[in-house]
Structures are given as structure tokens and as C-alpha cells.
Design a protein around this motif. Structure first.
Motif, PDB file in Angstrom:
ATOM      1  N   SER A  77     -15.464  -8.393 -25.328  1.00 31.04           N
ATOM      2  CA  SER A  77     -15.329  -8.067 -23.912  1.00 31.04           C
ATOM      3  C   SER A  77     -14.562  -9.141 -23.172  1.00 31.04           C
ATOM      4  O   SER A  77     -14.750 -10.340 -23.398  1.00 31.04           O
ATOM      5  N   LEU A  78     -13.684  -8.705 -22.271  1.00 31.44           N
ATOM      6  CA  LEU A  78     -12.952  -9.631 -21.414  1.00 31.44           C
ATOM      7  C   LEU A  78     -13.808 -10.137 -20.272  1.00 31.44           C
ATOM      8  O   LEU A  78     -13.558 -11.217 -19.725  1.00 31.44           O
ATOM      9  N   TYR A  79     -14.794  -9.351 -19.885  1.00 30.02           N
ATOM     10  CA  TYR A  79     -15.612  -9.677 -18.722  1.00 30.02           C
ATOM     11  C   TYR A  79     -17.092  -9.512 -19.077  1.00 30.02           C
ATOM     12  O   TYR A  79     -17.736  -8.541 -18.667  1.00 30.02           O
ATOM     13  N   ASN A  83     -19.297  -4.421 -15.838  1.00 25.34           N
ATOM     14  CA  ASN A  83     -18.828  -3.127 -16.328  1.00 25.34           C
ATOM     15  C   ASN A  83     -17.335  -3.197 -16.612  1.00 25.34           C
ATOM     16  O   ASN A  83     -16.559  -3.720 -15.795  1.00 25.34           O
ATOM     17  N   THR A  84     -16.930  -2.673 -17.743  1.00 25.77           N
ATOM     18  CA  THR A  84     -15.520  -2.629 -18.106  1.00 25.77           C
ATOM     19  C   THR A  84     -15.344  -1.546 -19.163  1.00 25.77           C
ATOM     20  O   THR A  84     -16.299  -0.868 -19.526  1.00 25.77           O
ATOM     21  N   THR A  85     -14.139  -1.352 -19.635  1.00 30.26           N
ATOM     22  CA  THR A  85     -13.889  -0.412 -20.724  1.00 30.26           C
ATOM     23  C   THR A  85     -13.373  -1.187 -21.919  1.00 30.26           C
ATOM     24  O   THR A  85     -12.767  -2.256 -21.778  1.00 30.26           O
ATOM     25  N   GLY A  86     -13.595  -0.625 -23.128  1.00 32.99           N
ATOM     26  CA  GLY A  86     -13.340  -1.374 -24.340  1.00 32.99           C
ATOM     27  C   GLY A  86     -12.029  -1.054 -25.027  1.00 32.99           C
ATOM     28  O   GLY A  86     -11.139  -0.407 -24.461  1.00 32.99           O
ATOM     29  N   ASP A  94     -15.041   5.225 -13.858  1.00 35.11           N
ATOM     30  CA  ASP A  94     -16.204   5.586 -13.057  1.00 35.11           C
ATOM     31  C   ASP A  94     -17.490   5.610 -13.876  1.00 35.11           C
ATOM     32  O   ASP A  94     -18.557   5.936 -13.351  1.00 35.11           O
ATOM     33  N   GLY A  95     -17.387   5.281 -15.167  1.00 35.94           N
ATOM     34  CA  GLY A  95     -18.558   5.274 -16.036  1.00 35.94           C
ATOM     35  C   GLY A  95     -18.896   6.615 -16.636  1.00 35.94           C
ATOM     36  O   GLY A  95     -19.964   6.769 -17.249  1.00 35.94           O
ATOM     37  N   ASP A  96     -18.005   7.596 -16.496  1.00 29.96           N
ATOM     38  CA  ASP A  96     -18.252   8.938 -17.028  1.00 29.96           C
ATOM     39  C   ASP A  96     -17.721   9.057 -18.454  1.00 29.96           C
ATOM     40  O   ASP A  96     -16.597   8.620 -18.738  1.00 29.96           O
TER      41      ASP A  96
END
Length: 259
Positions: A77-79, A83-86, A94-96
């Protein structure tokens, strides 16, 4: 498949997220949310087109849902803690969820996509950075991005217009960061350095100032150049013209920078 345009100047532009190509066999596994490709960096290559001469560009036409070339190849993970995407996103911004149930890529498929799409992009980018450094003694990578200005899943409130990322100043010479900050401050746009977006894997990986390799990321709020941050993601000529003047000033400064 990687699109490369070679220039003779010291500046290299990276376009990791403007592509919308999804192989049919992968597209069939995306659900209705995923098929909208909402997290594209819409029209960013158009924004930067023709702003500066003798520049090198490296772009992948493949969408980030296939694999995100601005993520670490090992999936780190970069952060952390945010919350982030991989490397291969499982959700949108939006987390969907974006995949049909039971169609989430497994480890073997992640590796296959890394080899097919992630590795060639970075092989091309590495080649161009080394070519430019051999010519000038240094190279400057400017990584081009954009994102919606309001995404509660990723950040609170409204994103500044111009978001500079240098991983806390580690990825480029201080003069590069300062020159970009000055151009942004003079623009009339809101701006921040190393705020929510500190630079993705590309910026962090290639930014090695001690080796003559400098990298800086620019994350644009899409409200600065789109008519609205919703489909069909229409390019607003008036807004874009104003923004392009600022981007031209930034790129001119980077093209003229010398260690």
C-alpha cells in the motif's frame, strides 16, 4: 502496446491512468459499476498535448482496473491506514465493488497481468528516463494525473485544484518542487504540496535525485477542466484553456530547470 513519443529535452511525462482499454475477457468479469470505468484520468493526455516542445511521453492505453501501473508491483500500500485502491482494484474510488461475485482476480492472475501490462509500462518508462539522463546528465519525470474533487471514501471535503506530490520532498531536487509550487501559487488555483496525494509508486520509484533522476506528481482536480465530474465526463474548453496556461508555465519551468 505502450505508447512512447521521444523528445530530446530533459522532461518526461507519464500517463498511467488515461487508458480505457479493457481486454474483452476481463471486461466480461466487471460488474455494472466496474464497466463505467469511472476512475479514469479523463482527458489528461488532451490537457497536456502540445504544451511544451521536445518532451518525451509514455502512456499505457490499458485501464487501471486491469492493473494499476502506479501501484507497487508487490501490492504494498502507498498509504497505509488510509482507504485506497490496490494493484488490481477490488473497488472503485467510492468503495463500491467493481467485479462480479467470485470473479475477483486471484494471485496467479495478478501476476499474469503484472507481467503483461505493468512490467512493459515501466520497462518503457525506465528506458526513456535512462535515455534522457544519458543525454542531459539528469531527467525529470512529471507524472500526470487527475481525480474527482469530492470522494468521501478517499478524503474529506474538497480536494485542492492542483496537488503536488514529491513524497515529502524526497523524489526531486528542492528547486524542482519550489518552481512547481511557485507556478501553482501564481495561477489563482488552490494548491497543496504533499497533501492527500504525495506521489504514487511511479514518483517514489523513479525519484532518485542523487542519481540525477527527479520525479514529481501532479494530481489535478477534475473540476478544473471538466464540465461536470459525472458521466459523460465532458471536456470543458473554457476551463481547460485556463488550466492549460498554468500547466504550460509548469512544464516550461521544468524544461528549463538545470541542476
Amino acid at each position: 502496446m505502450i505508447e512512447v513519443v521521444q523528445g530530446n529535452g530533459p522532461l518526461v511525462l507519464g500517463f498511467p491512468h488515461t487508458g480505457t482499454y479493457v481486454p474483452p475477457e476481463i471486461a466480461a468479469r466487471l460488474n455494472a459499476t466496474g464497466r463505467t470505468l469511472a476512475d479514469t484520468d479523463w482527458h489528461v493526455e488532451r490537457l497536456y498535448d502540445g504544451l511544451v516542445g521536445d518532451v518525451t511521453t509514455v502512456r499505457t492505453p490499458v485501464h487501471r482496473y486491469v492493473i494499476d501501473v502506479n501501484r507497487a508491483p508487490d501490492g504494498e500500500s502507498l498509504y497505509p491506514g488510509q482507504n485506497t485502491t490496490g494493484l488490481i482494484p477490488l473497488t472503485n474510488f467510492d468503495g463500491d465493488p467493481i467485479w462480479h461475485e467470485k470473479e475477483t482476480p486471484d494471485a496467479a492472475e495478478v501476476e499474469a497481468r503484472r507481467v503483461a501490462y505493468h512490467a512493459p509500462y515501466h520497462a518503457a518508462l525506465t528506458t526513456e528516463m535512462e535515455r534522457v539522463r544519458a543525454r542531459h546528465g539528469f531527467a525529470v519525470l512529471y507524472d500526470c494525473h487527475s481525480i474527482r474533487s469530492r470522494i468521501p471514501y478517499l478524503f474529506d471535503g474538497v480536494l485542492p485544484d492542483l496537488n503536488i506530490g514529491t513524497n515529502g520532498g524526497a523524489t526531486c531536487a528542492p528547486g524542482i518542487e519550489t518552481s512547481v509550487q511557485d507556478a501553482c501559487a501564481a495561477s489563482g488555483y488552490t494548491t497543496v504540496t504533499n497533501g492527500r496525494f504525495k506521489g504514487g509508486w511511479t514518483t517514489r520509484h523513479y525519484g532518485r535525485p542523487d542519481e540525477g533522476l527527479h520525479a514529481i506528481q501532479m494530481e489535478l482536480a477534475q473540476s478544473t477542466y471538466l464540465a461536470a465530474e459525472v458521466p459523460p465526463w465532458t471536456y470543458d474548453d473554457a476551463r481547460a484553456t485556463r488550466l492549460r496556461a498554468t500547466l504550460r508555465a509548469i512544464l516550461d519551468t521544468l524544461s528549463d530547470w538545470r541542476p
